[in-house]
Design a protein around this motif. Sequence first.
Motif, PDB file in Angstrom:
ATOM      1  N   VAL A   1     -11.109   9.392 -18.063  1.00  0.00           N
ATOM      2  CA  VAL A   1      -9.933   9.401 -17.181  1.00  0.00           C
ATOM      3  C   VAL A   1     -10.308  10.201 -15.925  1.00  0.00           C
ATOM      4  O   VAL A   1     -10.677  11.367 -16.017  1.00  0.00           O
ATOM      5  N   VAL A   2     -10.222   9.539 -14.775  1.00  0.00           N
ATOM      6  CA  VAL A   2     -10.672  10.169 -13.526  1.00  0.00           C
ATOM      7  C   VAL A   2      -9.498  10.308 -12.553  1.00  0.00           C
ATOM      8  O   VAL A   2      -8.893   9.305 -12.169  1.00  0.00           O
ATOM      9  N   PRO A   3      -9.159  11.534 -12.147  1.00  0.00           N
ATOM     10  CA  PRO A   3      -8.072  11.703 -11.171  1.00  0.00           C
ATOM     11  C   PRO A   3      -8.574  11.510  -9.744  1.00  0.00           C
ATOM     12  O   PRO A   3      -9.641  11.997  -9.381  1.00  0.00           O
ATOM     13  N   ILE A   4      -7.789  10.785  -8.947  1.00  0.00           N
ATOM     14  CA  ILE A   4      -8.109  10.618  -7.517  1.00  0.00           C
ATOM     15  C   ILE A   4      -6.947  11.275  -6.758  1.00  0.00           C
ATOM     16  O   ILE A   4      -5.871  10.697  -6.628  1.00  0.00           O
ATOM     17  N   PRO A   5      -7.135  12.512  -6.282  1.00  0.00           N
ATOM     18  CA  PRO A   5      -6.001  13.280  -5.742  1.00  0.00           C
ATOM     19  C   PRO A   5      -5.480  12.768  -4.412  1.00  0.00           C
ATOM     20  O   PRO A   5      -6.180  12.060  -3.690  1.00  0.00           O
ATOM     21  N   GLY A   6      -4.244  13.182  -4.135  1.00  0.00           N
ATOM     22  CA  GLY A   6      -3.609  12.768  -2.880  1.00  0.00           C
ATOM     23  C   GLY A   6      -2.207  13.325  -2.807  1.00  0.00           C
ATOM     24  O   GLY A   6      -1.913  14.368  -3.404  1.00  0.00           O
ATOM     25  N   PRO A   7      -1.291  12.626  -2.110  1.00  0.00           N
ATOM     26  CA  PRO A   7       0.046  13.174  -1.864  1.00  0.00           C
ATOM     27  C   PRO A   7       0.841  13.498  -3.128  1.00  0.00           C
ATOM     28  O   PRO A   7       0.701  12.834  -4.152  1.00  0.00           O
ATOM     29  N   CYS A   8       1.670  14.510  -2.976  1.00  0.00           N
ATOM     30  CA  CYS A   8       2.601  14.909  -4.027  1.00  0.00           C
ATOM     31  C   CYS A   8       3.731  15.622  -3.288  1.00  0.00           C
ATOM     32  O   CYS A   8       3.479  16.534  -2.487  1.00  0.00           O
ATOM     33  N   ALA A   9       4.973  15.196  -3.517  1.00  0.00           N
ATOM     34  CA  ALA A   9       6.088  15.699  -2.700  1.00  0.00           C
ATOM     35  C   ALA A   9       6.240  17.216  -2.803  1.00  0.00           C
ATOM     36  O   ALA A   9       6.516  17.882  -1.806  1.00  0.00           O
ATOM     37  N   LEU A  10       6.062  17.770  -4.002  1.00  0.00           N
ATOM     38  CA  LEU A  10       6.315  19.205  -4.139  1.00  0.00           C
ATOM     39  C   LEU A  10       5.292  20.029  -3.374  1.00  0.00           C
ATOM     40  O   LEU A  10       5.634  21.033  -2.737  1.00  0.00           O
ATOM     41  N   ILE A  11       4.035  19.615  -3.393  1.00  0.00           N
ATOM     42  CA  ILE A  11       2.980  20.351  -2.684  1.00  0.00           C
ATOM     43  C   ILE A  11       3.144  20.154  -1.169  1.00  0.00           C
ATOM     44  O   ILE A  11       2.988  21.089  -0.381  1.00  0.00           O
ATOM     45  N   THR A  12       3.492  18.938  -0.770  1.00  0.00           N
ATOM     46  CA  THR A  12       3.705  18.645   0.655  1.00  0.00           C
ATOM     47  C   THR A  12       4.830  19.538   1.191  1.00  0.00           C
ATOM     48  O   THR A  12       4.720  20.114   2.272  1.00  0.00           O
ATOM     49  N   ALA A  13       5.914  19.652   0.416  1.00  0.00           N
ATOM     50  CA  ALA A  13       7.048  20.480   0.843  1.00  0.00           C
ATOM     51  C   ALA A  13       6.659  21.952   0.869  1.00  0.00           C
ATOM     52  O   ALA A  13       6.952  22.672   1.832  1.00  0.00           O
ATOM     53  N   LEU A  14       5.975  22.390  -0.173  1.00  0.00           N
ATOM     54  CA  LEU A  14       5.640  23.818  -0.296  1.00  0.00           C
ATOM     55  C   LEU A  14       4.772  24.287   0.867  1.00  0.00           C
ATOM     56  O   LEU A  14       5.013  25.360   1.436  1.00  0.00           O
ATOM     57  N   CYS A  15       3.794  23.468   1.255  1.00  0.00           N
ATOM     58  CA  CYS A  15       2.844  23.951   2.266  1.00  0.00           C
ATOM     59  C   CYS A  15       3.491  24.086   3.640  1.00  0.00           C
ATOM     60  O   CYS A  15       2.978  24.800   4.491  1.00  0.00           O
ATOM     61  N   ALA A  16       4.621  23.435   3.866  1.00  0.00           N
ATOM     62  CA  ALA A  16       5.278  23.545   5.176  1.00  0.00           C
ATOM     63  C   ALA A  16       6.542  24.399   5.113  1.00  0.00           C
ATOM     64  O   ALA A  16       7.233  24.565   6.109  1.00  0.00           O
ATOM     65  N   SER A  17       6.842  24.946   3.933  1.00  0.00           N
ATOM     66  CA  SER A  17       8.143  25.610   3.746  1.00  0.00           C
ATOM     67  C   SER A  17       8.194  27.026   4.283  1.00  0.00           C
ATOM     68  O   SER A  17       9.262  27.538   4.591  1.00  0.00           O
ATOM     69  N   GLY A  18       7.055  27.681   4.345  1.00  0.00           N
ATOM     70  CA  GLY A  18       7.064  29.093   4.722  1.00  0.00           C
ATOM     71  C   GLY A  18       7.369  30.002   3.536  1.00  0.00           C
ATOM     72  O   GLY A  18       7.524  31.205   3.704  1.00  0.00           O
ATOM     73  N   LEU A  19       7.456  29.434   2.348  1.00  0.00           N
ATOM     74  CA  LEU A  19       7.671  30.255   1.147  1.00  0.00           C
ATOM     75  C   LEU A  19       6.325  30.456   0.442  1.00  0.00           C
ATOM     76  O   LEU A  19       5.439  29.602   0.559  1.00  0.00           O
ATOM     77  N   PRO A  20       6.182  31.567  -0.301  1.00  0.00           N
ATOM     78  CA  PRO A  20       4.898  31.839  -0.943  1.00  0.00           C
ATOM     79  C   PRO A  20       4.466  30.709  -1.878  1.00  0.00           C
ATOM     80  O   PRO A  20       5.263  30.204  -2.670  1.00  0.00           O
ATOM     81  N   GLY A  21       3.199  30.337  -1.764  1.00  0.00           N
ATOM     82  CA  GLY A  21       2.682  29.238  -2.594  1.00  0.00           C
ATOM     83  C   GLY A  21       1.642  29.695  -3.591  1.00  0.00           C
ATOM     84  O   GLY A  21       1.104  28.878  -4.338  1.00  0.00           O
ATOM     85  N   GLU A  22       1.363  31.012  -3.620  1.00  0.00           N
ATOM     86  CA  GLU A  22       0.343  31.488  -4.572  1.00  0.00           C
ATOM     87  C   GLU A  22       0.820  31.271  -6.001  1.00  0.00           C
ATOM     88  O   GLU A  22       0.058  30.931  -6.890  1.00  0.00           O
ATOM     89  N   GLN A  23       2.097  31.522  -6.212  1.00  0.00           N
ATOM     90  CA  GLN A  23       2.673  31.318  -7.539  1.00  0.00           C
ATOM     91  C   GLN A  23       4.013  30.630  -7.345  1.00  0.00           C
ATOM     92  O   GLN A  23       4.826  31.075  -6.537  1.00  0.00           O
ATOM     93  N   PHE A  24       4.216  29.554  -8.065  1.00  0.00           N
ATOM     94  CA  PHE A  24       5.509  28.874  -7.973  1.00  0.00           C
ATOM     95  C   PHE A  24       5.796  28.187  -9.291  1.00  0.00           C
ATOM     96  O   PHE A  24       4.898  27.996 -10.117  1.00  0.00           O
TER      97      PHE A  24
END
Length: 279
Positions: free
Chosen positions: A107-130
């Motif tokens: 089973v091979v993952p091919i990474p890309g978009p994900c709504a939660l990560i897309t939102a988190l990186c532009a939110s201005g809220l801490p992303g180290e732990q969520f």
Amino acid sequence: MQGTLYIVASPIGCLQDISAHALDILRRVDCIACEDTRHSAILLQHYGITTPLKAYHSHNETQASASLVEQLRLGLSIALISDAGTPLLHDPGLVLVQQARLAGVRVVPIPGPCALITALCASGLPGEQFIFAGFLPVKSTHRQKELTRLQHESRTSIFYEAPHRILASLEDMIATLGPLREAVLARELTKVYETILTGTLSELLQQLLADPQQQKGEFVILIKGAPIQISDAKAQEARRVFEVLVQELPLKQAASLTAQLTGVAKNVAYQWGVERGGK
Ligand code: SAM
């Protein structure tokens, strides 16, 4: 030789948000399993990909998985995509991945978009732990119960929400977390009407009530973590130790040593560092 199962992330709006690797895999596999063949056909047509599509959705997951795994065992390669973003993240695919693994299929993952990560990186809220809590329950009483459990959560909490429940969920968040908790509403990410609103929960609700347009589309809700309470002498001592260590050491190491020396949880100490803007 057995085939390979590729778990391929696809766009969450803008069709250009797909990797060259993902497109290459979608072209080369023998078949693409997808939630809605008509929906996925739009993406494939856009890129001139003619690989056959097979329906794989929550209603036929067990049956379809068995047949796909059989094909994988016979040597065919298959890609799994969902309607939007990363498969298995609130999308079908778990049964297929589990059965493929049981059958010894790669089973091979091919990474890309994900709504939660897309939102988190532009939110201005801490992303180290969520924490990602998915969709809140439909019933208000259950929703409030779930939110109450997260009242003292010090990490950023992330939820998915549908447009017809956005107002009710915000109201329940205000009732349980308080009107002044900072939050972010990420709407229609990567699409024409993308908006990322920030403010207190009560300000966000007011903005949505004032502009019904802002109630439409797909939402990610992000809630700023609650401040960590230092309620007893032990916690205060831990904080003192941490403050000394973090002056001399990288945050991770300072948090880990504080935990060893004082017994406070490592993530609590780490969060202190995040709050003071440390790395
Ligand atoms: N697998 C997807 C992912 O990787 O994010 C999520 C699928 S889940 C069934 C769909 C939910 O994700 C939507 O109800 C919404 O909460 C969120 N979502 C998906 N696309 C989005 C977008 N473009 N903007 C904001 N939220 C989105």
